[in-house]
Motif scaffolding. Structure first.
Motif, PDB file in Angstrom:
ATOM      1  N   LYS A   1      31.248  67.032  29.682  1.00 35.91           N
ATOM      2  CA  LYS A   1      31.151  68.297  29.785  1.00 35.91           C
ATOM      3  C   LYS A   1      28.969  68.435  29.339  1.00 35.91           C
ATOM      4  CE  LYS A   1      30.971  73.047  26.785  1.00 35.91           C
ATOM      5  NZ  LYS A   1      31.774  73.977  26.427  1.00 35.91           N
ATOM      6  N   MET A   2      29.058  67.479  28.517  1.00 36.84           N
ATOM      7  CA  MET A   2      27.623  67.499  28.758  1.00 36.84           C
ATOM      8  C   MET A   2      26.372  66.823  29.728  1.00 36.84           C
ATOM      9  SD  MET A   2      25.128  67.812  25.596  1.00 36.84           S
ATOM     10  CE  MET A   2      26.432  67.795  24.659  1.00 36.84           C
ATOM     11  N   LEU A   3      27.282  66.422  30.079  1.00 38.22           N
ATOM     12  CA  LEU A   3      26.597  66.164  31.536  1.00 38.22           C
ATOM     13  C   LEU A   3      26.655  66.476  32.843  1.00 38.22           C
ATOM     14  CD1 LEU A   3      28.658  62.045  31.567  1.00 38.22           C
ATOM     15  CD2 LEU A   3      25.898  62.188  32.013  1.00 38.22           C
ATOM     16  N   ASP A   4      27.315  66.941  32.790  1.00 37.25           N
ATOM     17  CA  ASP A   4      28.052  68.900  33.560  1.00 37.25           C
ATOM     18  C   ASP A   4      26.298  69.901  33.574  1.00 37.25           C
ATOM     19  OD1 ASP A   4      29.824  67.528  34.811  1.00 37.25           O
ATOM     20  OD2 ASP A   4      31.350  68.677  34.629  1.00 37.25           O
ATOM     21  N   ASN A   5      26.017  69.795  31.951  1.00 34.32           N
ATOM     22  CA  ASN A   5      25.390  71.197  31.427  1.00 34.32           C
ATOM     23  C   ASN A   5      23.572  70.137  31.969  1.00 34.32           C
ATOM     24  OD1 ASN A   5      26.746  72.486  30.598  1.00 34.32           O
ATOM     25  ND2 ASN A   5      26.927  71.841  28.872  1.00 34.32           N
ATOM     26  N   ALA A   6      23.920  68.715  31.914  1.00 39.62           N
ATOM     27  CA  ALA A   6      22.709  68.023  31.562  1.00 39.62           C
ATOM     28  C   ALA A   6      21.922  67.743  33.710  1.00 39.62           C
ATOM     29  CB  ALA A   6      22.641  66.558  31.325  1.00 39.62           C
ATOM     30  N   VAL A   7      23.256  68.171  34.692  1.00 44.57           N
ATOM     31  CA  VAL A   7      22.820  68.401  35.287  1.00 44.57           C
ATOM     32  C   VAL A   7      22.151  69.341  36.286  1.00 44.57           C
ATOM     33  CG1 VAL A   7      23.916  68.305  38.042  1.00 44.57           C
ATOM     34  CG2 VAL A   7      24.937  66.220  36.189  1.00 44.57           C
TER      35      VAL A   7
ATOM     36  N   LYS B   1      34.939  63.498  43.650  1.00 43.82           N
ATOM     37  CA  LYS B   1      34.151  64.631  44.066  1.00 43.82           C
ATOM     38  C   LYS B   1      32.783  64.222  43.664  1.00 43.82           C
ATOM     39  CE  LYS B   1      37.233  67.294  46.251  1.00 43.82           C
ATOM     40  NZ  LYS B   1      38.270  68.464  46.609  1.00 43.82           N
ATOM     41  N   THR B   2      32.728  64.652  42.454  1.00 44.45           N
ATOM     42  CA  THR B   2      31.352  64.134  41.245  1.00 44.45           C
ATOM     43  C   THR B   2      30.634  63.146  42.015  1.00 44.45           C
ATOM     44  OG1 THR B   2      32.335  65.970  39.993  1.00 44.45           O
ATOM     45  CG2 THR B   2      30.925  64.550  39.412  1.00 44.45           C
ATOM     46  N   VAL B   3      31.676  62.169  41.667  1.00 47.09           N
ATOM     47  CA  VAL B   3      30.878  61.090  41.592  1.00 47.09           C
ATOM     48  C   VAL B   3      30.168  60.572  43.322  1.00 47.09           C
ATOM     49  CG1 VAL B   3      31.517  58.905  41.856  1.00 47.09           C
ATOM     50  CG2 VAL B   3      32.628  59.957  40.668  1.00 47.09           C
ATOM     51  N   ILE B   4      30.267  61.441  43.976  1.00 52.35           N
ATOM     52  CA  ILE B   4      30.672  60.777  45.644  1.00 52.35           C
ATOM     53  C   ILE B   4      28.911  62.363  45.737  1.00 52.35           C
ATOM     54  CG2 ILE B   4      31.279  62.467  47.753  1.00 52.35           C
ATOM     55  CD1 ILE B   4      33.439  61.463  47.387  1.00 52.35           C
ATOM     56  N   GLU B   5      29.044  63.630  45.002  1.00 52.09           N
ATOM     57  CA  GLU B   5      27.840  64.326  44.824  1.00 52.09           C
ATOM     58  C   GLU B   5      26.460  63.216  44.354  1.00 52.09           C
ATOM     59  OE1 GLU B   5      26.395  68.162  42.686  1.00 52.09           O
ATOM     60  OE2 GLU B   5      28.412  68.314  42.981  1.00 52.09           O
ATOM     61  N   ASP B   6      27.372  62.896  43.634  1.00 48.27           N
ATOM     62  CA  ASP B   6      25.762  61.999  42.625  1.00 48.27           C
ATOM     63  C   ASP B   6      25.543  60.549  43.372  1.00 48.27           C
ATOM     64  OD1 ASP B   6      25.754  64.187  40.613  1.00 48.27           O
ATOM     65  OD2 ASP B   6      27.178  62.926  39.382  1.00 48.27           O
ATOM     66  N   PHE B   7      26.584  60.025  43.633  1.00 45.92           N
ATOM     67  CA  PHE B   7      25.681  59.044  44.296  1.00 45.92           C
ATOM     68  C   PHE B   7      25.211  59.081  44.942  1.00 45.92           C
ATOM     69  CE2 PHE B   7      29.512  55.635  42.267  1.00 45.92           C
ATOM     70  CZ  PHE B   7      28.635  56.120  40.813  1.00 45.92           C
ATOM     71  N   THR B   8      25.804  60.179  46.507  1.00 43.98           N
ATOM     72  CA  THR B   8      24.853  60.792  47.549  1.00 43.98           C
ATOM     73  C   THR B   8      23.688  61.394  47.859  1.00 43.98           C
ATOM     74  OG1 THR B   8      27.159  61.256  48.680  1.00 43.98           O
ATOM     75  CG2 THR B   8      24.579  62.178  49.627  1.00 43.98           C
ATOM     76  N   LEU B   9      23.109  61.894  46.421  1.00 45.98           N
ATOM     77  CA  LEU B   9      21.754  62.742  45.890  1.00 45.98           C
ATOM     78  C   LEU B   9      20.971  61.195  45.504  1.00 45.98           C
ATOM     79  CD1 LEU B   9      21.077  65.791  44.174  1.00 45.98           C
ATOM     80  CD2 LEU B   9      19.903  63.374  43.244  1.00 45.98           C
ATOM     81  N   VAL B  10      21.375  59.567  45.000  1.00 44.83           N
ATOM     82  CA  VAL B  10      20.265  59.278  44.387  1.00 44.83           C
ATOM     83  C   VAL B  10      20.291  58.410  45.285  1.00 44.83           C
ATOM     84  CG1 VAL B  10      20.419  57.203  43.364  1.00 44.83           C
ATOM     85  CG2 VAL B  10      21.941  58.722  41.723  1.00 44.83           C
TER      86      VAL B  10
END
Length: 339
Positions: free
Chosen positions: A107-113, A142-151
Motif C-alpha cells: 500500500k505504501m509503495l502504491d501510494n508512492a507511485v 501485472k504491477t511488476v510488468i508495468e513498473d519494469f517496462t516503465l524503468v
C-alpha cells in the motif's frame, strides 16, 4: 513454465535486489544536508537488509519512519519505507504477520507511485518488491510488468547495462508467470540479442526452449484474492501455512547462521582485545624506556647538586678560616699593645 515459489520471499531473487539497486544513482548528498544524510544511511541499511541482515531492516524502518514525520510528502522515502515493510514481512515467522506487513508495504509503495508515477527509482523499488512476492497470494505480477517496462523505457541512470539485461530477463519471467508466453518469449529473445554474455544467452535459450509449443496466451489456474484473505484471516489457509513452514525452516537456517556470525563476532572482539592489550603493553614499554632514559639525567643532576654543595661548603670553610685568622690576628695585636 516457471512459477514463483512461495519461498521466493527470501530467495536468491530478493537477495539479488541489493545488486540491482547498488548501482543506482539515488541522490547527491552533501554534509550540510541532514535529510540526504539520513536517507542515505537508511538506504545503506536497507541494502544490508535485502542481503539478510534482520537488524539492519529494523533500523532502516525506524529511520525511514522518523523521516516521514520530519519530511512529509517525500514519495521516495515512502517507497523505501514500503519496501522495508516487505523485508519485515520476509523475516516474520507467522503467516498472518507476513500477510499483514506485506499488504502495508505494498500500500505504501502504491501510494508512492501514485505521488510520483514517472520516478524510475520508485517504480524499480515497487517492481522488485512485487517480483519477490508469491503471485498466488498477492497478484502483483501485472504491477511488476508495468513498473519494469516503465524503468526500461525511461532514459535515466537508474540501471547500468548489466542491470537492464537482468530486468529484461525478470520481465520475461513475469510474463511467463501469468501465462503470456508470447510476450515472455519476446523478452527472452530481446535479452539474447542484446547481450554478449554466454551465461545470459544460455539462459535465454533454455527459457525459449521451454516455451516452444505453448500457446501465445495460456490460461492458468486462478486464485481469488478475496477468498485467500478470508481464509488467511479465519484459519490461516493451507497455502499460507505451507509458506510459513518453508519460512520457519529458513528461519532455523538463519538462526544457525546468526549463531555462527555471533561466534565470529565474539572471536573478532577477542582478537581486538588482544591487539589492544598488545598496544597498551607497547605503550607501557615505551614509557618505561623513556623513564629509564631520564634516570641518568636525574643522577647527573643529583651529582652536580652534590658537587655544588661541596663547593659551597669549601668556600664557606675558607671564608670562616679567614675570619678566624683575622680574629686571632686582632687578639695578638691587642696582647702586644698591653705588653
Amino acid at each position: 513454465m516457471t512459477n514463483l515459489n512461495t519461498s521466493d520471499m527470501e530467495g536468491s531473487d530478493l537477495n539479488e535486489t541489493e545488486n540491482n539497486l547498488s548501482s543506482v544513482s539515488i541522490l547527491e548528498s552533501t554534509p550540510s544536508d541532514p535529510f540526504n544524510e539520513r536517507l542515505t544511511l537508511a538506504i545503506q541499511l536497507y541494502m544490508d537488509g535485502v542481503a539478510g541482515n534482520v537488524t539492519a531492516v529494523q533500523e532502516a524502518h525506524r529511520i525511514l519512519e522518523q523521516l516521514r514525520v520530519d519530511y512529509p510528502d517525500k514519495p521516495l522515502v515512502d517507497a523505501y519505507y514500503g519496501s522495508t515493510m516487505i523485508l519485515i514481512a520476509r523475516d516474520k515467522t507467522e503467516a498472518f504477520d507476513k500477510l499483514k506487513w506485506s499488504k502495508q508495504g505494498l500500500k505504501m509503495l502504491d501510494n508512492a507511485v501514485a505521488a510520483a508515477p514517472h520516478d524510475s527509482m520508485i517504480r524499480l523499488l515497487r517492481g522488485k518488491s512485487s517480483y519477490n512476492l508469491p503471485e498466488q497470494h498477492f497478484y502483483r505480477t501485472k504491477t511488476v510488468i508495468e513498473d519494469f517496462t516503465l524503468v526500461l523505457n525511461t532514459q535515466s541512470d537508474t540501471l547500468d547495462t548489466e542491470k537492464q539485461l537482468e530486468l529484461i530477463y525478470e520481465l520475461g519471467e513475469a510474463y511467463n508467470r501469468i501465462g503470456q508466453n508470447q510476450e515472455a518469449a519476446t523478452h527472452f529473445r530481446r535479452l539474447e540479442s542484446q547481450t554478449q554474455s554466454s551465461a545470459w544467452k544460455q539462459l535465454s535459450k533454455q527459457k525459449l526452449q521451454a516455451l516452444e509449443g505453448k500457446p501465445a496466451i495460456e490460461n492458468l489456474p486462478n486464485f481469488s484474492p478475496t477468498s485467500i484473505l478470508i481464509e488467511a484471516t479465519r484459519s490461516v489457509g493451507s497455502a499460507l501455512l505451507t509458506w510459513a513452514d518453508d519460512e520457519k525452516k529458513k528461519e532455523k537456517k538463519k538462526e544457525k547462521k546468526k549463531e555462527i556470525d555471533q561466534q565470529k563476532a565474539e572471536e573478532r572482539a577477542k582478537e581486538r582485545a588482544k591487539e589492544k592489550t598488545k598496544e597498551e603493553a607497547k605503550e607501557k614499554a615505551k614509557e618505561r624506556v623513556k623513564e629509564k632514559a631520564k634516570e641518568p639525567a636525574k643522577e647527573m643532576t643529583k651529582e652536580l647538586a652534590r658537587e655544588k654543595a661541596k663547593e659551597l661548603a669549601r668556600e664557606m670553610a675558607k671564608k670562616l678560616a679567614k675570619e678566624k685568622a683575622k680574629e686571632l690576628a686582632k687578639e695578638m695585636a691587642l696582647k702586644k699593645k698591653k705588653k
